[in-house]
Design a protein around this motif. Structure first.
Motif, mmCIF file in Angstrom:
data_model
loop_
_atom_site.group_PDB
_atom_site.id
_atom_site.type_symbol
_atom_site.label_atom_id
_atom_site.label_comp_id
_atom_site.label_asym_id
_atom_site.label_seq_id
_atom_site.Cartn_x
_atom_site.Cartn_y
_atom_site.Cartn_z
ATOM 1 N N ASP A 207 95.742 -7.082 89.640
ATOM 2 C CA ASP A 207 94.783 -7.899 90.385
ATOM 3 C C ASP A 207 95.197 -9.352 90.197
ATOM 4 N N ASP A 208 95.849 -9.900 91.210
ATOM 5 C CA ASP A 208 96.386 -11.261 91.148
ATOM 6 C C ASP A 208 95.383 -12.233 91.771
ATOM 7 N N GLU A 209 94.318 -12.535 91.038
ATOM 8 C CA GLU A 209 93.239 -13.404 91.530
ATOM 9 C C GLU A 209 92.668 -12.877 92.843
ATOM 10 N N GLU A 210 92.519 -11.575 92.947
ATOM 11 C CA GLU A 210 92.044 -10.958 94.179
ATOM 12 C C GLU A 210 90.530 -10.761 94.199
ATOM 13 N N ASN A 211 89.936 -10.696 93.015
ATOM 14 C CA ASN A 211 88.486 -10.499 92.940
ATOM 15 C C ASN A 211 87.751 -11.801 92.624
ATOM 16 N N GLU A 212 88.368 -12.622 91.796
ATOM 17 C CA GLU A 212 87.812 -13.941 91.497
ATOM 18 C C GLU A 212 88.950 -14.891 91.138
ATOM 19 N N PRO A 213 88.799 -16.161 91.499
ATOM 20 C CA PRO A 213 89.871 -17.129 91.232
ATOM 21 C C PRO A 213 90.130 -17.286 89.736
ATOM 22 N N ASP A 214 91.387 -17.547 89.401
ATOM 23 C CA ASP A 214 91.805 -17.874 88.034
ATOM 24 C C ASP A 214 91.749 -16.697 87.061
ATOM 25 N N ILE A 215 91.546 -15.478 87.573
ATOM 26 C CA ILE A 215 91.513 -14.296 86.714
ATOM 27 C C ILE A 215 92.534 -13.279 87.217
ATOM 28 N N ARG A 216 93.351 -12.777 86.294
ATOM 29 C CA ARG A 216 94.307 -11.717 86.619
ATOM 30 C C ARG A 216 94.054 -10.519 85.717
ATOM 31 N N CYS A 217 94.273 -9.329 86.256
ATOM 32 C CA CYS A 217 94.000 -8.102 85.498
ATOM 33 C C CYS A 217 95.110 -7.077 85.750
ATOM 34 N N LEU A 218 95.363 -6.284 84.744
ATOM 35 C CA LEU A 218 96.303 -5.171 84.841
ATOM 36 C C LEU A 218 95.548 -3.901 84.490
ATOM 37 N N GLY A 219 95.655 -2.862 85.335
ATOM 38 C CA GLY A 219 94.892 -1.640 85.102
ATOM 39 C C GLY A 219 95.708 -0.389 85.341
ATOM 40 N N SER A 220 95.290 0.706 84.697
ATOM 41 C CA SER A 220 95.944 2.006 84.886
ATOM 42 C C SER A 220 94.890 3.100 84.960
ATOM 43 N N PRO A 221 95.178 4.174 85.720
ATOM 44 C CA PRO A 221 94.210 5.259 85.886
ATOM 45 C C PRO A 221 94.189 6.225 84.707
ATOM 46 N N ILE A 222 93.051 6.877 84.534
ATOM 47 C CA ILE A 222 92.875 7.931 83.533
ATOM 48 C C ILE A 222 92.582 9.225 84.279
ATOM 49 N N PHE A 223 93.213 10.322 83.846
ATOM 50 C CA PHE A 223 93.063 11.608 84.519
ATOM 51 C C PHE A 223 92.444 12.639 83.578
ATOM 52 N N ASN A 224 91.762 13.642 84.182
ATOM 53 C CA ASN A 224 91.276 14.777 83.393
ATOM 54 C C ASN A 224 92.350 15.860 83.365
ATOM 55 N N ARG A 225 92.025 17.000 82.794
ATOM 56 C CA ARG A 225 93.032 18.049 82.646
ATOM 57 C C ARG A 225 93.443 18.670 83.978
ATOM 58 N N GLN A 226 92.633 18.456 85.029
ATOM 59 C CA GLN A 226 93.000 18.927 86.373
ATOM 60 C C GLN A 226 93.806 17.880 87.140
ATOM 61 N N ARG A 227 94.174 16.804 86.451
ATOM 62 C CA ARG A 227 94.930 15.696 87.036
ATOM 63 C C ARG A 227 94.152 14.995 88.147
ATOM 64 N N GLU A 228 92.836 14.934 87.970
ATOM 65 C CA GLU A 228 91.984 14.166 88.870
ATOM 66 C C GLU A 228 91.664 12.835 88.198
ATOM 67 N N PRO A 229 91.733 11.727 88.923
ATOM 68 C CA PRO A 229 91.422 10.440 88.311
ATOM 69 C C PRO A 229 89.922 10.338 88.023
ATOM 70 N N VAL A 230 89.574 10.044 86.791
ATOM 71 C CA VAL A 230 88.158 9.979 86.400
ATOM 72 C C VAL A 230 87.735 8.578 86.004
ATOM 73 N N GLY A 231 88.678 7.664 85.935
ATOM 74 C CA GLY A 231 88.351 6.300 85.551
ATOM 75 C C GLY A 231 89.611 5.467 85.457
ATOM 76 N N ALA A 232 89.457 4.282 84.904
ATOM 77 C CA ALA A 232 90.598 3.387 84.736
ATOM 78 C C ALA A 232 90.295 2.393 83.636
ATOM 79 N N ILE A 233 91.348 1.865 83.018
ATOM 80 C CA ILE A 233 91.202 0.809 82.026
ATOM 81 C C ILE A 233 91.921 -0.438 82.526
ATOM 82 N N SER A 234 91.568 -1.590 81.965
ATOM 83 C CA SER A 234 92.232 -2.824 82.385
ATOM 84 C C SER A 234 92.281 -3.823 81.244
ATOM 85 N N VAL A 235 93.231 -4.727 81.355
ATOM 86 C CA VAL A 235 93.314 -5.919 80.516
ATOM 87 C C VAL A 235 93.137 -7.107 81.445
#
Length: 269
Positions: A207-235
């Motif tokens: 997220d290159d200042e796409e949601n709010e100015p002056d803030i950048r974020c890096l995120g990755s998805p989390i999957f369950n055992r069926q390989r379905e995305p159930v959430g995500a984490i970010s820095v």
């Protein structure tokens, strides 16, 4: 109770409606409309979206406000989910297997980056933060547990979308309002699809200042055992604490952390 028993019970309920079910459905309809556009709709706009009579909407909203399920802004008269509803939701999040499993990994990610880290899950075409840990800096993102953000303009949202199957992804994209929040926000389905292809290849979203100015974020998805995305984490970090070296390091850390959480979550039957 077997599946057949559940189906028979559902048919019986359909033949014999529960008293008050229609009124409850109206309450839920109003609540959903407010949840989908928090802080942006006034009474007239809620009435138009629900298509209920104005008097009915006023009565429903008044009852929701009285119970603390909805709150109204004194500045512009718009509505958002109330503190009592968020407190009830928080009790669910506290018992969440995902939140419990992710907490130690989030703490390690926070310690390694000294930045704010988030855990978010999808809810009604938005991502909801269910956990947040902050670094030592006094300059932090103004996010909170229970806060909602959009899919297309955030790293957690784009990360979660990237984990979907193509068919499911198209269903979601068709229902999104790609609102522009900054000059960098992706506002076309085509641009969003191209971005999600890159995310799938590299394993993290940016997220290159796409949601709010002056803030950048890096995120990755989390999957369950069926390989379905159930959430995500970010820095998340202010622009002045982000450069090419930190970008590479934090992208690797957030990706590896998501993989570890996925592995732990996959052990749950």
């Amino acid at each position: 109770m077997s599946l057949r028993d559940l189906q028979e019970d559902a048919r019986a309920r359909a033949r014999n409606p529960v008293p008050g079910a229609a009124s409850f459905a109206k309450f839920m309809n109003v609540l959903q409309v407010i949840a989908d556009s928090p802080g942006t709709l006034d009474m007239a706009q809620i009435t138009r979206r629900t298509r209920f009579p104005r008097g009915t909407v006023y009565r429903l909203v008044a009852a929701l406000v009285a119970e603390g399920l909805v709150s109204q802004s004194g500045e512009n008269g718009t509505f958002r989910l109330g503190p009592r509803l968020l407190q009830l939701a928080a009790k669910t999040w506290e018992d969440s297997d995902l939140r419990t499993i992710a907490r130690d990994f989030l703490a390690s990610l926070r310690d390694a980056t000294d930045e704010a880290v988030h855990l978010a899950v999808p809810s009604n075409n938005r991502m909801v933060y269910i956990d947040k840990l902050v670094g030592s800096s006094t300059v932090q993102m103004k996010t909170s547990i229970g806060g909602q953000v959009e899919f297309h303009s955030t790293s957690v949202g784009k990360a979660w979308l990237s984990g979907l199957t193509d068919d499911r992804l198209e269903e979601i994209i068709k229902g999104l309002e790609l609102t522009r929040h900054t000059a960098n926000t992706l506002t076309s389905p085509e641009a969003l699809r191209e971005e999600l292809k890159r995310i799938r290849e590299q394993g993290f979203a940016f997220d290159d200042e796409e949601n709010e100015p002056d803030i950048r974020c890096l995120g990755s998805p989390i999957f369950n055992r069926q390989r379905e995305p159930v959430g995500a984490i970010s820095v998340s970090m202010p622009v002045y604490r982000h450069d090419a070296r930190r970008h590479e390091l934090r992208a690797r850390l957030v990706r590896e952390t998501a993989i570890r959480i996925t592995a732990e979550l996959s052990r749950i039957p």
